[in-house]
Write an enzyme that holds these catalytic residues in place. Structure first.
Site, PDB file in Angstrom:
ATOM      1  N   THR A 385       1.283  -1.492   0.064  1.00 57.57           N
ATOM      2  CA  THR A 385       0.205  -0.079   0.055  1.00 57.57           C
ATOM      3  C   THR A 385       0.690   1.028  -0.259  1.00 57.57           C
ATOM      4  OG1 THR A 385      -1.043  -1.203   1.081  1.00 57.57           O
ATOM      5  CG2 THR A 385      -2.331   0.742   1.551  1.00 57.57           C
ATOM      6  N   VAL A 404      -2.755  -2.393  -4.228  1.00 54.56           N
ATOM      7  CA  VAL A 404      -2.471  -3.653  -4.321  1.00 54.56           C
ATOM      8  C   VAL A 404      -2.591  -4.767  -3.753  1.00 54.56           C
ATOM      9  CG1 VAL A 404      -1.830  -3.295  -7.101  1.00 54.56           C
ATOM     10  CG2 VAL A 404      -0.326  -3.875  -5.413  1.00 54.56           C
ATOM     11  N   ASN A 405      -2.377  -4.293  -1.858  1.00 60.30           N
ATOM     12  CA  ASN A 405      -2.752  -5.650  -1.361  1.00 60.30           C
ATOM     13  C   ASN A 405      -1.148  -6.105  -0.741  1.00 60.30           C
ATOM     14  OD1 ASN A 405      -3.698  -5.946   1.563  1.00 60.30           O
ATOM     15  ND2 ASN A 405      -4.516  -8.408  -0.050  1.00 60.30           N
ATOM     16  N   GLU A 424      -6.461  -8.861  -3.562  1.00 61.98           N
ATOM     17  CA  GLU A 424      -7.910  -8.017  -2.708  1.00 61.98           C
ATOM     18  C   GLU A 424      -8.260  -9.160  -2.343  1.00 61.98           C
ATOM     19  OE1 GLU A 424      -7.132  -5.471  -1.194  1.00 61.98           O
ATOM     20  OE2 GLU A 424      -6.003  -3.790  -2.308  1.00 61.98           O
ATOM     21  N   ASP A 427      -8.778  -9.628   1.558  1.00 61.27           N
ATOM     22  CA  ASP A 427      -9.800  -8.927   2.761  1.00 61.27           C
ATOM     23  C   ASP A 427     -10.989  -8.707   2.478  1.00 61.27           C
ATOM     24  OD1 ASP A 427      -6.897  -7.346   2.585  1.00 61.27           O
ATOM     25  OD2 ASP A 427      -7.652  -5.363   1.838  1.00 61.27           O
ATOM     26  N   SER A 457      -8.144  -1.809   5.019  1.00 58.07           N
ATOM     27  CA  SER A 457      -7.950  -0.834   6.343  1.00 58.07           C
ATOM     28  C   SER A 457      -7.352   0.294   6.628  1.00 58.07           C
ATOM     29  CB  SER A 457      -6.856  -1.116   7.133  1.00 58.07           C
ATOM     30  OG  SER A 457      -7.364  -2.444   7.747  1.00 58.07           O
ATOM     31  N   GLY A 477      -1.266  -2.447   6.145  1.00 59.71           N
ATOM     32  CA  GLY A 477      -2.374  -3.448   6.486  1.00 59.71           C
ATOM     33  C   GLY A 477      -3.576  -2.776   7.507  1.00 59.71           C
TER      34      GLY A 477
END
Length: 577
Positions: A385, A404-405, A424, A427, A457, A477
């Site tokens: 992130t 893009v996680n 993602e 998530d 988040s 995260g």
């Protein structure tokens, strides 16, 4: 072939009349300009802080061409998509918190990825019913429908002054000509190499010269430049329809996944109303669901408003902050999800009465044990992130977090596009009650469904008092939320932008029941005191996060930028009119 090239990198902190010296201690208050008699109505120029110098420079290029903060945001976002593939890209998504000075309105642009119809919970389970972590985090099944390209078009066309082509030009140029690989990209690739090299399109980008990326070499991405050019020329249709869309669909199918053309062409960003709250003289504007961050920030600050934290010793202050984190993360796990799919008790969760009840359950000198403790400490997240913060001379402001996680997302680059797809889907609560890659879990509220947006988040935020305004946000995260909380508390303590970015970090997320702390963030005496209260403390973790913030002192009419010293290629800059 990649070649050695020197790239401008580092940290800059400027005010309208002062260069913040690199030798100043991050914990030592910087000298303040004598305040003016009345607060200024507009900032004296523009300030940008981002995770890479080339992105900050791209934003400033738009300001110099007569653009506003929103044009700069598009340029910064696109450049980060080129130079930070480890953290974000147009194959991912993000949240844009905007303030339009002309209308005085705040808007939250939700460009979160959406679940394809094929991504049911069952496809992420093994034969024995356990979560298939490889499928959840790697390759085509882990990828949601990207949202960032649609956001760039939306923000440019609705809020910018300059053509989209102008705002995307710096990113297109750098994608075509290349940029210097820095150590974090090399390390991240090494850690994800097995996954990255599964896929033909990824090998074509990152093994173009036959060897893995190395710091100091040049990474050129001609396919990504062409994709960005199509986005610049054709807007939304340049990515979600036509040539690029066909290649994305083919890549997912080639690797065993299933997307439909209608899912791409049907993607839309959503404008949502931000969350607002007050804390000790500050008006705070932050992210609503499908971000969990704003709700958690509102809960934690309202719980903490019952104490004057500045007067407390370090151990007591840390204990109270941790207990507020614990309670907010518990509610995150149970209640929050995509507001278009889930009915959430938001009014209750962010109410002062609810916070008072939560506060009353905090013992002043004893830890509250978390329930159902997993046995492993929370994973560290420091490279995934990215975030940038912008203020312009009209008073427009932007706080954007995009991702893009995990490192390099799914690892899958669609051949012929240069687009690195996100992962993602992890998530979502793919298996209720099972922690994801960040150690957080969820239940039915965050279960996947076609078109649903996974809980996030990411917490882009504005804070404003009578005398000061700041824009801030961070990657990391689940630790994004607590980074932003500590940043807000830092501003309330009187720290400047660079001190806020450098502030030592602690974190607690309900489960696992452990205080995570960067090495040196807590004194040995404080650790002992916390342990005596019943806390488990991991006080030696490596640094995490990459907070980017800009601030405007309205009394002195000066701007400052703060970029996280944990990231050596970040840059904050100020351009005075």
């Amino acid at each position: 072939m990649r070649n050695a090239l020197r790239v401008l990198a580092g940290r800059t902190l400027l005010t309208a009349s002062l260069l913040f010296l690199a030798t100043t201690s991050p914990l030592q208050a910087a000298p303040k300009t004598a305040p003016a008699k009345t607060a200024a109505q507009h900032p004296p120029g523009a300030a940008i802080a981002s995770a890479h110098a080339l992105a900050t420079d791209a934003g400033m290029e738009m300001i110099r061409q007569g653009g506003n903060a929103f044009d700069a945001a598009v340029a910064v976002s696109a450049m980060l998509s080129v130079v930070e593939p480890i953290s974000s890209g147009i194959g991912g998504g993000g949240f844009f918190l905007l303030h339009d000075a002309k209308t005085g309105k705040d808007v939250f642009v939700d460009a979160r990825e959406t679940a394809p119809e094929s991504a049911t919970p069952q496809v992420f389970l093994t034969k024995d019913g356990q979560l298939d972590n490889d499928r959840a985090t790697n390759g085509p099944w882990s990828a949601g429908i990207p949202g960032l390209p649609a956001a760039l078009v939306h923000v440019s066309q609705k809020y910018g002054r300059l053509p989209l082509k102008t705002a995307l030009a710096p990113a297109i140029r750098v994608a075509r000509e290349g940029f210097e690989i820095y150590p974090r990209l090399e390390r991240g690739y090494a850690s994800r190499r097995e996954v990255m090299e599964r896929y033909r399109g990824t090998r074509e980008v990152f093994l173009a010269d036959g060897t893995p990326p190395k710091a100091g070499e040049i990474l050129k991405q001609p396919d990504l430049a062409n994709t960005l050019q199509l986005l610049a020329d054709k807007g939304f249709d340049g990515f979600y329809k036509g040539e690029v869309a066909k290649k994305l669909l083919a890549a997912v199918k080639e690797e065993g996944g299933r997307w439909r053309a209608e899912e791409l062409s049907g993607y839309r960003v959503k404008e949502r109303e931000p969350l607002r709250l007050k804390y000790r003289g500050w008006d705070i504007t932050t992210a609503p669901p499908p971000s969990s961050g704003g709700v958690a920030i509102a809960q934690m600050l309202q719980m903490l408003s019952g104490w004057d934290l500045k007067t407390l010793d370090e151990a007591t202050r840390t204990h109270l902050i941790v207990e507020s984190m614990r309670r907010a993360f518990r509610d995150r796990t149970i209640y929050l999800g995509d507001p278009d799919f889930v009915k959430m008790p938001l009014a209750r969760l962010i109410s002062a009465d609810y916070a008072a009840g939560q506060r009353s359950s905090i013992h002043p000198s004893k830890a509250t044990p978390s329930d159902l403790l997993p046995g492993q400490p929370a994973p560290l997240e420091d490279d995934e992130t990215t975030h940038y913060s912008i203020i312009d001379g009209d008073g427009n402001r932007v706080s954007t977090t995009q991702t893009v996680n995990l490192l390099y997302g799914s690892g899958l680059v669609a051949p012929g596009t240069g687009v690195l797809l996100n992962d993602e889907m992890d998530d979502f609560a793919l298996r209720p009650g099972t922690p994801n890659a960040f150690g957080v879990m969820g239940f039915e509220a965050n279960a996947p469904a076609p078109g649903k947006r996974m809980l996030s988040s990411m917490t882009p935020s504005f804070i404003e008092s009578k005398d000061e305004l700041a824009v801030l946000g961070a990657p990391g995260g689940s630790r994004i939320i607590t980074e932003v909380l500590l940043g807000i508390l830092g501003y309330d303590d009187g720290l400047n932008a660079q001190q806020v970015a450098a502030k030592p970090r602690i974190h607690h997320q309900w489960m696992p029941d452990v205080i995570s702390a960067e090495q040196g963030a807590l004194s040995p005496e404080t650790v002992k005191a916390l342990e005596a209260m019943g806390h488990k403390v991991n006080a030696g973790e490596k640094p995490w996060g990459n907070l980017q913030t800009v601030s405007w002192d309205k009394r002195a009419n000066t701007l400052e930028g703060g970029t996280d010293p944990r990231n050596p290629v970040g840059k904050a800059d100020v351009l005075v009119k």
